[in-house]
Scaffold this motif. Structure first.
Motif, PDB file in Angstrom:
ATOM      1  N   GLY A   1       0.682  -1.271  -0.123  1.00 30.22           N
ATOM      2  CA  GLY A   1      -0.098  -0.037   0.008  1.00 30.22           C
ATOM      3  C   GLY A   1       0.697   1.273   0.036  1.00 30.22           C
ATOM      4  N   ASP A   2       2.229   1.145  -0.139  1.00 33.59           N
ATOM      5  CA  ASP A   2       2.970   2.397   0.087  1.00 33.59           C
ATOM      6  C   ASP A   2       3.053   2.731  -1.407  1.00 33.59           C
ATOM      7  OD1 ASP A   2       4.834   4.363   0.076  1.00 33.59           O
ATOM      8  OD2 ASP A   2       6.336   2.871   1.300  1.00 33.59           O
ATOM      9  N   PRO A   3       2.648   4.199  -1.666  1.00 35.93           N
ATOM     10  CA  PRO A   3       2.614   4.633  -3.063  1.00 35.93           C
ATOM     11  C   PRO A   3       3.937   4.912  -3.617  1.00 35.93           C
ATOM     12  CG  PRO A   3       1.734   6.635  -1.378  1.00 35.93           C
ATOM     13  CD  PRO A   3       1.831   5.078  -0.692  1.00 35.93           C
ATOM     14  N   ALA A   4       4.786   4.913  -2.513  1.00 33.90           N
ATOM     15  CA  ALA A   4       6.186   5.283  -3.025  1.00 33.90           C
ATOM     16  C   ALA A   4       7.158   4.126  -3.457  1.00 33.90           C
ATOM     17  CB  ALA A   4       6.941   6.296  -1.920  1.00 33.90           C
ATOM     18  N   VAL A   5       6.691   2.996  -3.450  1.00 34.73           N
ATOM     19  CA  VAL A   5       7.234   1.725  -3.746  1.00 34.73           C
ATOM     20  C   VAL A   5       6.495   1.080  -4.679  1.00 34.73           C
ATOM     21  CG1 VAL A   5       8.388  -0.364  -2.953  1.00 34.73           C
ATOM     22  CG2 VAL A   5       8.217   1.442  -1.437  1.00 34.73           C
ATOM     23  N   ALA A   6       7.171   0.669  -5.889  1.00 31.62           N
ATOM     24  CA  ALA A   6       6.484  -0.234  -6.950  1.00 31.62           C
ATOM     25  C   ALA A   6       6.990  -1.421  -7.240  1.00 31.62           C
ATOM     26  CB  ALA A   6       6.542   0.798  -8.274  1.00 31.62           C
ATOM     27  N   GLN A   7       6.213  -2.356  -7.898  1.00 32.64           N
ATOM     28  CA  GLN A   7       6.782  -3.631  -8.339  1.00 32.64           C
ATOM     29  C   GLN A   7       6.195  -4.010  -9.697  1.00 32.64           C
ATOM     30  OE1 GLN A   7       5.073  -6.013  -5.082  1.00 32.64           O
ATOM     31  NE2 GLN A   7       5.355  -7.639  -6.336  1.00 32.64           N
ATOM     32  N   MET A   8       6.722  -5.046 -10.196  1.00 27.92           N
ATOM     33  CA  MET A   8       6.173  -5.641 -11.539  1.00 27.92           C
ATOM     34  C   MET A   8       5.387  -7.028 -11.186  1.00 27.92           C
ATOM     35  SD  MET A   8       8.211  -6.432 -14.923  1.00 27.92           S
ATOM     36  CE  MET A   8       9.108  -7.611 -13.782  1.00 27.92           C
ATOM     37  N   SER A   9       4.238  -7.223 -11.921  1.00 36.05           N
ATOM     38  CA  SER A   9       3.569  -8.257 -11.883  1.00 36.05           C
ATOM     39  C   SER A   9       4.005  -9.343 -13.051  1.00 36.05           C
ATOM     40  CB  SER A   9       1.858  -8.274 -11.837  1.00 36.05           C
ATOM     41  OG  SER A   9       1.872  -7.387 -13.079  1.00 36.05           O
ATOM     42  N   ALA A  10       4.186  -8.781 -14.162  1.00 37.67           N
ATOM     43  CA  ALA A  10       4.553  -9.683 -15.181  1.00 37.67           C
ATOM     44  C   ALA A  10       5.285  -8.799 -16.470  1.00 37.67           C
ATOM     45  CB  ALA A  10       3.862 -10.527 -15.926  1.00 37.67           C
ATOM     46  N   PRO A  11       6.379  -9.155 -17.010  1.00 36.53           N
ATOM     47  CA  PRO A  11       7.026  -8.323 -17.978  1.00 36.53           C
ATOM     48  C   PRO A  11       6.150  -8.139 -19.093  1.00 36.53           C
ATOM     49  CG  PRO A  11       7.954 -10.413 -17.883  1.00 36.53           C
ATOM     50  CD  PRO A  11       6.934 -10.363 -16.761  1.00 36.53           C
ATOM     51  N   PRO A  12       5.886  -6.879 -19.433  1.00 33.99           N
ATOM     52  CA  PRO A  12       5.072  -6.649 -20.660  1.00 33.99           C
ATOM     53  C   PRO A  12       5.971  -6.839 -22.046  1.00 33.99           C
ATOM     54  CG  PRO A  12       5.907  -4.485 -19.929  1.00 33.99           C
ATOM     55  CD  PRO A  12       6.285  -5.484 -19.010  1.00 33.99           C
ATOM     56  N   THR A  13       5.281  -7.029 -23.276  1.00 32.84           N
ATOM     57  CA  THR A  13       6.169  -7.022 -24.548  1.00 32.84           C
ATOM     58  C   THR A  13       5.631  -6.001 -25.414  1.00 32.84           C
ATOM     59  OG1 THR A  13       6.112  -9.540 -24.219  1.00 32.84           O
ATOM     60  CG2 THR A  13       6.386  -8.411 -26.396  1.00 32.84           C
ATOM     61  N   VAL A  14       6.603  -5.427 -26.147  1.00 34.02           N
ATOM     62  CA  VAL A  14       6.319  -4.399 -27.048  1.00 34.02           C
ATOM     63  C   VAL A  14       6.649  -4.610 -28.445  1.00 34.02           C
ATOM     64  CG1 VAL A  14       6.806  -2.643 -25.406  1.00 34.02           C
ATOM     65  CG2 VAL A  14       8.626  -3.447 -26.919  1.00 34.02           C
ATOM     66  N   ASP A  15       6.231  -4.118 -29.646  1.00 31.94           N
ATOM     67  CA  ASP A  15       6.480  -4.657 -30.748  1.00 31.94           C
ATOM     68  C   ASP A  15       7.627  -3.991 -31.432  1.00 31.94           C
ATOM     69  OD1 ASP A  15       3.870  -6.147 -30.959  1.00 31.94           O
ATOM     70  OD2 ASP A  15       2.695  -4.278 -31.331  1.00 31.94           O
ATOM     71  N   ARG A  16       7.777  -2.629 -30.980  1.00 32.68           N
ATOM     72  CA  ARG A  16       8.857  -1.949 -31.397  1.00 32.68           C
ATOM     73  C   ARG A  16       9.489  -1.078 -30.418  1.00 32.68           C
ATOM     74  NH1 ARG A  16       9.486   0.753 -36.667  1.00 32.68           N
ATOM     75  NH2 ARG A  16      10.228   2.971 -36.565  1.00 32.68           N
ATOM     76  N   LEU A  17      10.681  -0.632 -30.300  1.00 27.83           N
ATOM     77  CA  LEU A  17      11.387   0.034 -29.507  1.00 27.83           C
ATOM     78  C   LEU A  17      12.466   0.933 -30.412  1.00 27.83           C
ATOM     79  CD1 LEU A  17      12.443   1.236 -26.714  1.00 27.83           C
ATOM     80  CD2 LEU A  17      14.001  -0.683 -26.785  1.00 27.83           C
ATOM     81  N   VAL A  18      12.184   2.173 -30.021  1.00 29.93           N
ATOM     82  CA  VAL A  18      13.228   3.310 -30.822  1.00 29.93           C
ATOM     83  C   VAL A  18      13.952   3.878 -29.350  1.00 29.93           C
ATOM     84  CG1 VAL A  18      13.627   5.137 -32.161  1.00 29.93           C
ATOM     85  CG2 VAL A  18      11.409   3.703 -32.672  1.00 29.93           C
ATOM     86  N   LEU A  19      15.295   3.546 -29.474  1.00 25.93           N
ATOM     87  CA  LEU A  19      16.173   4.029 -28.485  1.00 25.93           C
ATOM     88  C   LEU A  19      17.164   5.100 -29.215  1.00 25.93           C
ATOM     89  CD1 LEU A  19      18.076   2.056 -25.985  1.00 25.93           C
ATOM     90  CD2 LEU A  19      19.228   3.928 -27.321  1.00 25.93           C
ATOM     91  N   THR A  20      16.880   6.206 -28.505  1.00 24.10           N
ATOM     92  CA  THR A  20      17.617   7.473 -28.972  1.00 24.10           C
ATOM     93  C   THR A  20      18.748   7.653 -27.954  1.00 24.10           C
ATOM     94  OG1 THR A  20      15.783   8.431 -30.268  1.00 24.10           O
ATOM     95  CG2 THR A  20      17.674   9.806 -29.927  1.00 24.10           C
ATOM     96  N   ASN A  21      20.004   7.835 -28.342  1.00 28.11           N
ATOM     97  CA  ASN A  21      20.984   8.107 -27.323  1.00 28.11           C
ATOM     98  C   ASN A  21      21.006   9.654 -27.414  1.00 28.11           C
ATOM     99  OD1 ASN A  21      24.701   7.425 -27.289  1.00 28.11           O
ATOM    100  ND2 ASN A  21      23.316   8.034 -25.770  1.00 28.11           N
TER     101      ASN A  21
END
Length: 368
Positions: free
Chosen positions: A27-47
């Motif tokens: 219940g602490d809004p300042a802490v987060a966690q993941m239930s399962a990793p999502p998947t994406v179709d495409r990622l564009v990484l800009t340095n």
């Protein structure tokens, strides 16, 4: 060396991914966690910002990724510095997300490059800071100031732990270097919601951060020169937050920095695998990748991207790292920032088909 190898050596990368929803721990809004990793179709990484800019770096299609280079334009020059910043844009179906990861050292460099690369911070769905060194957070306070009221309401800044906001120092034979302090209350006053992701946490439904990284690789150690300054006993920067210590400390004293709160950012790209962004890799690039595999349950690594903090490492540590890279068998390795020419040459010798060279302003497209 053939043209294919030249393209790999002249190709830079930045990577981004997507994951599932966020739920609070206890219940602490300042802490987060993941239930399962999502998947994406495409990622564009800009340095957006890196230590180097190569106007002659080649781009183009490279097997399963596309490398796009920022052309040299005297009317508006990209700036580079000892720092790192990324823009990560991901797509899943008709859903698009944008994440800003790390913020270089200086406002002038970051905002100049955002403008030239057409990165609009107001479109960001989330922010991530990898750890508390100024070359990764330096421009964040200024960015929060100039975008106050323009960012999405309640936008979250993900940090790996309280030590992200502690005072850091690097001790060298020539003297100490003050790495400063990232001011959490000041960021919150500008409208950022700071969330600690000590455990794996989904970010904007498309990416995830690893949480604090398990140290399992025997040859990966935190930099010996790194120090944290202890704070008042009632603060988050007491020595007890920095890991085991055999001596009592007083406020203002320096203790070894174990980078307990450093975390990596990861995307799972459909039919490709994980893109692991280490940022600076003080927790160990191998530790970071292994932790990402473990917490996601996904073994296939598509790319390892970021600073590996091996520029100051002895040759035997670099060799051991490359040996494990071969075991992990990523499709691409994109060493940036603090990785070092020694690491780049070692990867080129042992795994030439995987190497993509870094350069400020480079976009790497992962997925369809």
């Amino acid at each position: 060396m053939n043209r294919r190898e030249l393209l790999r050596l002249g190709a830079v990368g930045s990577v981004t991914f997507a994951f599932g929803g966020i739920k609070p721990l206890g219940g602490d809004p300042a802490v987060a966690q993941m239930s399962a990793p999502p998947t994406v179709d495409r990622l564009v990484l800009t340095n957006v910002v890196d230590n180097v800019y190569d106007a002659f770096a080649r781009g183009g299609k490279l097997d399963t990724i596309t490398v796009q280079r920022a052309a040299l334009d005297p009317k508006g020059l990209l700036l580079f510095e000892h720092g790192l910043a990324y823009h990560l844009e991901s797509v899943r179906g008709g859903e698009r997300r944008e994440i800003l990861l790390d913020f270089s050292a200086t406002q002038g460099t970051l905002l100049n490059n955002y403008g030239l690369l057409k990165v609009d911070p107001a479109r960001a769905d989330a922010l991530i800071v990898s750890h508390g060194h100024f070359d990764h957070y330096g421009a964040l306070p200024d960015l929060a100031r100039v975008t106050q009221g323009k960012l999405k309401p309640g936008i979250t800044l993900y940090a790996g732990g309280e030590d992200t906001f502690c005072h850091r120092v690097v001790v060298t034979p020539a003297g100490s270097i003050d790495y400063g302090t990232l001011d959490r209350p000041a960021l919150e006053a500008r409208g950022l919601k700071v969330v600690f992701a000590k455990q794996p946490a989904a970010v904007a439904g498309h990416a995830f951060v690893t949480g604090q990284i398990a140290r399992i690789t025997d040859f990966e150690k935190p930099p010996a020169a790194a120090r944290l300054m202890t704070g008042p006993m009632d603060s988050a920067c007491t020595a007890s937050h920095f890991g085991a210590t055999s001596v009592e400390t007083k406020p203002g004293e320096l203790v070894a920095d174990t980078f307990q709160g450093e975390h990596a950012t990861v995307y799972h790209v459909k039919d490709r695998g994980l893109v692991v962004i280490t940022s600076c890799g003080h927790a160990g690039v191998i530790n970071s990748v292994r932790h990402a595999q473990k917490v996601s349950g996904i073994q296939k690594v598509h790319a390892i991207v970021g600073g590996f903090h091996l520029a100051p490492a002895p040759d035997d540590i670099v060799a051991k790292t490359v040996a494990v890279f071969k075991d992990i068998n990523p499709d691409y390795i994109i060493p940036m920032h603090c990785s070092g020419v020694n690491m780049i040459m070692a990867v080129h010798m042992a795994m030439p088909k995987t190497l993509v060279m870094p350069s400020t302003g480079t976009r790497v497209v992962f997925g369809v």
